[in-house]
Design a protein around this motif. Structure first.
Motif, mmCIF file in Angstrom:
data_model
loop_
_atom_site.group_PDB
_atom_site.id
_atom_site.type_symbol
_atom_site.label_atom_id
_atom_site.label_comp_id
_atom_site.label_asym_id
_atom_site.label_seq_id
_atom_site.Cartn_x
_atom_site.Cartn_y
_atom_site.Cartn_z
ATOM 1 N N ILE A 301 0.830 -1.203 0.000
ATOM 2 C CA ILE A 301 0.000 0.000 0.000
ATOM 3 C C ILE A 301 0.866 1.255 0.000
ATOM 4 O O ILE A 301 0.592 2.223 -0.726
ATOM 5 N N LEU A 302 1.927 1.255 0.794
ATOM 6 C CA LEU A 302 2.820 2.417 0.846
ATOM 7 C C LEU A 302 3.481 2.669 -0.507
ATOM 8 O O LEU A 302 3.607 3.821 -0.950
ATOM 9 N N GLN A 303 3.902 1.607 -1.174
ATOM 10 C CA GLN A 303 4.507 1.752 -2.504
ATOM 11 C C GLN A 303 3.512 2.357 -3.491
ATOM 12 O O GLN A 303 3.859 3.240 -4.280
ATOM 13 N N ILE A 304 2.289 1.887 -3.446
ATOM 14 C CA ILE A 304 1.266 2.403 -4.366
ATOM 15 C C ILE A 304 0.992 3.878 -4.098
ATOM 16 O O ILE A 304 0.855 4.685 -5.032
ATOM 17 N N PRO A 343 19.685 9.181 4.068
ATOM 18 C CA PRO A 343 18.518 9.493 4.909
ATOM 19 C C PRO A 343 17.260 8.723 4.506
ATOM 20 O O PRO A 343 16.495 8.284 5.380
ATOM 21 N N ALA A 344 17.051 8.545 3.193
ATOM 22 C CA ALA A 344 15.866 7.808 2.740
ATOM 23 C C ALA A 344 15.909 6.361 3.218
ATOM 24 O O ALA A 344 14.909 5.822 3.722
ATOM 25 N N VAL A 345 17.060 5.712 3.080
ATOM 26 C CA VAL A 345 17.186 4.320 3.505
ATOM 27 C C VAL A 345 17.060 4.201 5.022
ATOM 28 O O VAL A 345 16.435 3.260 5.533
ATOM 29 N N LEU A 346 17.614 5.151 5.747
ATOM 30 C CA LEU A 346 17.508 5.118 7.211
ATOM 31 C C LEU A 346 16.059 5.288 7.657
ATOM 32 O O LEU A 346 15.622 4.671 8.644
ATOM 33 N N LEU A 347 15.291 6.111 6.960
ATOM 34 C CA LEU A 347 13.868 6.257 7.271
ATOM 35 C C LEU A 347 13.129 4.944 7.028
ATOM 36 O O LEU A 347 12.286 4.530 7.834
ATOM 37 N N ARG A 349 14.438 1.999 7.095
ATOM 38 C CA ARG A 349 14.910 1.036 8.094
ATOM 39 C C ARG A 349 14.296 1.258 9.471
ATOM 40 O O ARG A 349 14.218 0.330 10.286
ATOM 41 N N ALA A 350 13.882 2.480 9.742
ATOM 42 C CA ALA A 350 13.406 2.820 11.086
ATOM 43 C C ALA A 350 12.152 2.054 11.475
ATOM 44 O O ALA A 350 11.870 1.878 12.652
ATOM 45 N N GLY A 351 11.404 1.570 10.502
ATOM 46 C CA GLY A 351 10.188 0.834 10.808
ATOM 47 C C GLY A 351 9.031 1.786 11.052
ATOM 48 O O GLY A 351 9.207 2.988 11.274
ATOM 49 N N GLY A 352 7.819 1.258 10.999
ATOM 50 C CA GLY A 352 6.646 2.103 11.145
ATOM 51 C C GLY A 352 6.167 2.585 9.791
ATOM 52 O O GLY A 352 6.971 2.919 8.910
ATOM 53 N N ASP A 353 4.872 2.643 9.622
ATOM 54 C CA ASP A 353 4.303 2.983 8.318
ATOM 55 C C ASP A 353 4.667 4.401 7.880
ATOM 56 O O ASP A 353 4.996 4.633 6.708
ATOM 57 N N LEU A 354 4.617 5.360 8.793
ATOM 58 C CA LEU A 354 4.834 6.755 8.411
ATOM 59 C C LEU A 354 6.271 7.005 7.988
ATOM 60 O O LEU A 354 6.530 7.623 6.945
ATOM 61 N N THR A 355 7.231 6.542 8.787
ATOM 62 C CA THR A 355 8.639 6.764 8.421
ATOM 63 C C THR A 355 9.006 6.003 7.150
ATOM 64 O O THR A 355 9.767 6.501 6.319
ATOM 65 N N THR A 356 8.456 4.803 6.991
ATOM 66 C CA THR A 356 8.715 4.044 5.766
ATOM 67 C C THR A 356 8.173 4.787 4.554
ATOM 68 O O THR A 356 8.835 4.882 3.515
ATOM 69 N N PHE A 357 6.972 5.333 4.686
ATOM 70 C CA PHE A 357 6.364 6.085 3.581
ATOM 71 C C PHE A 357 7.240 7.272 3.189
ATOM 72 O O PHE A 357 7.497 7.503 2.005
ATOM 73 N N PHE A 358 7.710 8.035 4.182
ATOM 74 C CA PHE A 358 8.527 9.206 3.861
ATOM 75 C C PHE A 358 9.882 8.809 3.271
ATOM 76 O O PHE A 358 10.420 9.509 2.406
ATOM 77 N N LEU A 360 10.394 6.124 1.339
ATOM 78 C CA LEU A 360 10.088 5.754 -0.044
ATOM 79 C C LEU A 360 9.747 6.981 -0.877
ATOM 80 O O LEU A 360 10.137 7.088 -2.049
ATOM 81 N N LEU A 361 9.014 7.914 -0.273
ATOM 82 C CA LEU A 361 8.633 9.124 -0.994
ATOM 83 C C LEU A 361 9.857 9.955 -1.347
ATOM 84 O O LEU A 361 9.946 10.515 -2.453
ATOM 85 N N LEU A 362 10.798 10.046 -0.423
ATOM 86 C CA LEU A 362 12.028 10.788 -0.690
ATOM 87 C C LEU A 362 12.763 10.187 -1.878
ATOM 88 O O LEU A 362 13.233 10.900 -2.781
ATOM 89 N N MET A 363 12.847 8.870 -1.909
ATOM 90 C CA MET A 363 13.487 8.187 -3.024
ATOM 91 C C MET A 363 12.709 8.426 -4.318
ATOM 92 O O MET A 363 13.281 8.655 -5.397
ATOM 93 N N GLY A 364 11.390 8.397 -4.225
ATOM 94 C CA GLY A 364 10.551 8.592 -5.400
ATOM 95 C C GLY A 364 10.630 9.995 -5.964
ATOM 96 O O GLY A 364 10.645 10.185 -7.192
ATOM 97 N N LEU A 365 10.695 11.006 -5.105
ATOM 98 C CA LEU A 365 10.763 12.378 -5.585
ATOM 99 C C LEU A 365 12.095 12.669 -6.276
ATOM 100 O O LEU A 365 12.155 13.491 -7.199
ATOM 101 N N VAL A 366 13.154 12.007 -5.845
ATOM 102 C CA VAL A 366 14.426 12.117 -6.577
ATOM 103 C C VAL A 366 14.299 11.424 -7.934
ATOM 104 O O VAL A 366 14.730 11.957 -8.966
#
Length: 478
Positions: A301-304, A343-347, A349-358, A360-366
């Motif tokens: 869901i987060l990827q989508i 920073p994107a990978v560390l987010l 790795r941190a676990g949790g839906d919100l940090t994982t989303f951000f 992935l989003l950081l990677m996606g916006l690049v």
């Protein structure tokens, strides 16, 4: 120097092509639908990788089976250069439209074949071998598809809006991937594990046939691109070269453009496949093994959601590149990889839906800084008579060696070293390579393509260009 007009470089009215807005929209749609078909398959395969592993690689240990599953995925990329060698120069010889019609058929058939192959339990070793055959067919067709599609849109688009229209090709990529991922996610949620393993996983692959039929219909309704039509019109003065002659030409005369194209594609596609192909497995396999990560459904869901955000943003970035230029946008993407990957990978790795989303989003916006701009940038590196061939060959060699192998390499490095930051290291290296290529790249925004006259949207713009040429103020092409 200008390649149109009179010997003094002045434009004539017949040198300027005025596009019909409705034709541009149909051309963009026809090219993008093939990308939807291609990436729909990749989205399905990536999201159902664990299920595919259980269906076709049941006799292997889990870690080995995962690598084998992604290895078969990577094989379709390793074969792509052969598709580029065949269909790229063919697009320069018989036309972009004919090649695009053929490749969309082959892609749909390859995906359909994948959906009807019996399991390992039913036919043994023949099952993974047939999967390999299907992926080879998809790789060959894809090798000719994307280079010709980029060429087709670039040659149809008005010079001042080529970035905007080119970005719709990657909008098709995101749409196809999101569509495939959504169907796979829904099936995983509504079916039991047994139902998904026995028959449910086949449904998404079978849908590829009607997608391919739609793509073929749209492409058959179009005429050849204006630049290619102009090339055909001057065939008596400049005959279309043979396949062997074109291959020699792109590797000798145009090797700087080939090298630059390959470097930019490396940066773009390592980022692309890191997000779309490896991150689902990273979240659900690699991180849980170290006590982190999120659940499979949450990951999907987060990827989508990230893909939907990128779909909203991408055409605006393409439009921005028409105003500020391609180089600043691409360089910003390279800088983003160097600075933001860790920073994107560390987010993530941190676990949790919100940090994982951000994360992935950081990677996606690049990623979107490349995806929105490079479809209009890369075709401009080559002149018309070798554009489809040179672009297809350079693009597919780079994707084959670096992009398509990203998930396999990451799986091996992370499992072999235990270092969960390897995705960041890989992305940083890709960003450095991209920055070097962009530094040496000429700006191509708002300029006509090499080997053809200007393309505009209105008769008024055409008259302005002819007048500017007469006054000596029309800019020369790169």
């Amino acid at each position: 120097m200008s390649e149109v007009g009179d010997p003094a470089g002045r434009l004539k009215v017949e040198d300027v092509h005025v596009t019909d807005p409705s034709v541009i929209r149909r051309a963009v749609g026809a090219a993008a639908v093939g990308n939807i078909t291609e990436w729909y398959d990749f989205g399905v395969y990536g999201y159902l990788a664990t299920t595919i592993q259980k269906v076709f690689f049941t006799d292997l240990p889990p870690a080995t089976g995962q690598i084998a599953t992604f290895g078969v995925f990577a094989v379709s990329f390793l074969i792509r250069p052969f598709g580029g060698l065949i269909f790229g120069p063919l697009g320069d010889r018989i036309g972009r439209k004919k090649v695009l019609s053929l490749t969309v058929i082959l892609m749909a058939l390859g995906t359909l074949l994948l959906g009807v192959i019996p399991s390992y339990g039913a036919i043994g070793i023949a099952a993974p071998m047939l999967v390999l055959l299907a992926r080879l067919l998809q790789g060959i067709s894809t090798g000719g598809e994307y280079g010709n599609a980029m060429t087709f849109i670039a040659e149809y688009a008005p010079d001042r809006r080529r970035g905007f229209f080119g970005s719709w090709l990657e909008f098709g990529t995101l749409t196809g991937y999101a569509f495939g991922a959504t169907i796979a996610t829904v099936l995983s949620a509504v079916l039991t594990d047994q139902q998904l393993l026995s028959w449910g996983w086949r449904i998404p692959f079978l849908i590829a046939l009607p997608l391919g039929a739609v793509g073929l219909y749209l492409r058959q309704r179009l005429e050849e691109s204006p630049a290619y039509a102009q090339l055909q019109g001057s065939a008596e003065e400049k005959p279309v070269q043979s396949l062997g002659s074109e291959l020699r030409s792109v590797f000798t005369k145009y090797w700087p453009a080939m090298a630059m194209c390959a470097g930019l594609v490396l940066t773009w596609n390592v980022t692309n496949y890191m997000l779309t192909s490896y991150m689902p497995t990273y979240l659900t396999e690699a991180l849980p093994a170290h006590g982190a990560g999120v659940g499979t459904t949450a990951s999907e869901i987060l990827q989508i959601l990230v893909l939907v955000v990128l779909m909203v943003v991408i055409t605006f970035v393409g439009r921005l590149s028409d105003k500020v230029g391609r180089r600043p946008v691409i360089m910003a993407g390279c800088a983003g990889l160097v600075v933001l990957s860790l920073p994107a990978v560390l987010l993530v790795r941190a676990g949790g839906d919100l940090t994982t989303f951000f994360g992935l989003l950081l990677m996606g916006l690049v990623l979107v800084l490349f995806s929105a701009v490079l479809p209009s940038t890369l075709p401009a590196l080559f002149p018309t008579h070798v554009r489809a061939g040179g672009l297809s060959i350079a693009f597919n060699i780079s994707v084959s060696v670096f992009g398509g192998t990203t998930a396999t390499v990451m799986s091996a490095l992370v499992s072999g070293t235990g270092d969960l930051n390897w995705p960041a290291y890989y992305l940083i290296a890709a960003g450095v390579i991209g920055a070097v290529c962009t530094f040496f790249m000429r700006e191509t925004a708002r300029r006509s393509l090499s080997g053809s006259g200007p393309t505009v949207e209105t008769e008024a713009e055409a008259r302005e260009l002819v007048a500017a040429s007469a006054n000596g103020t029309w800019p020369e092409k790169d």
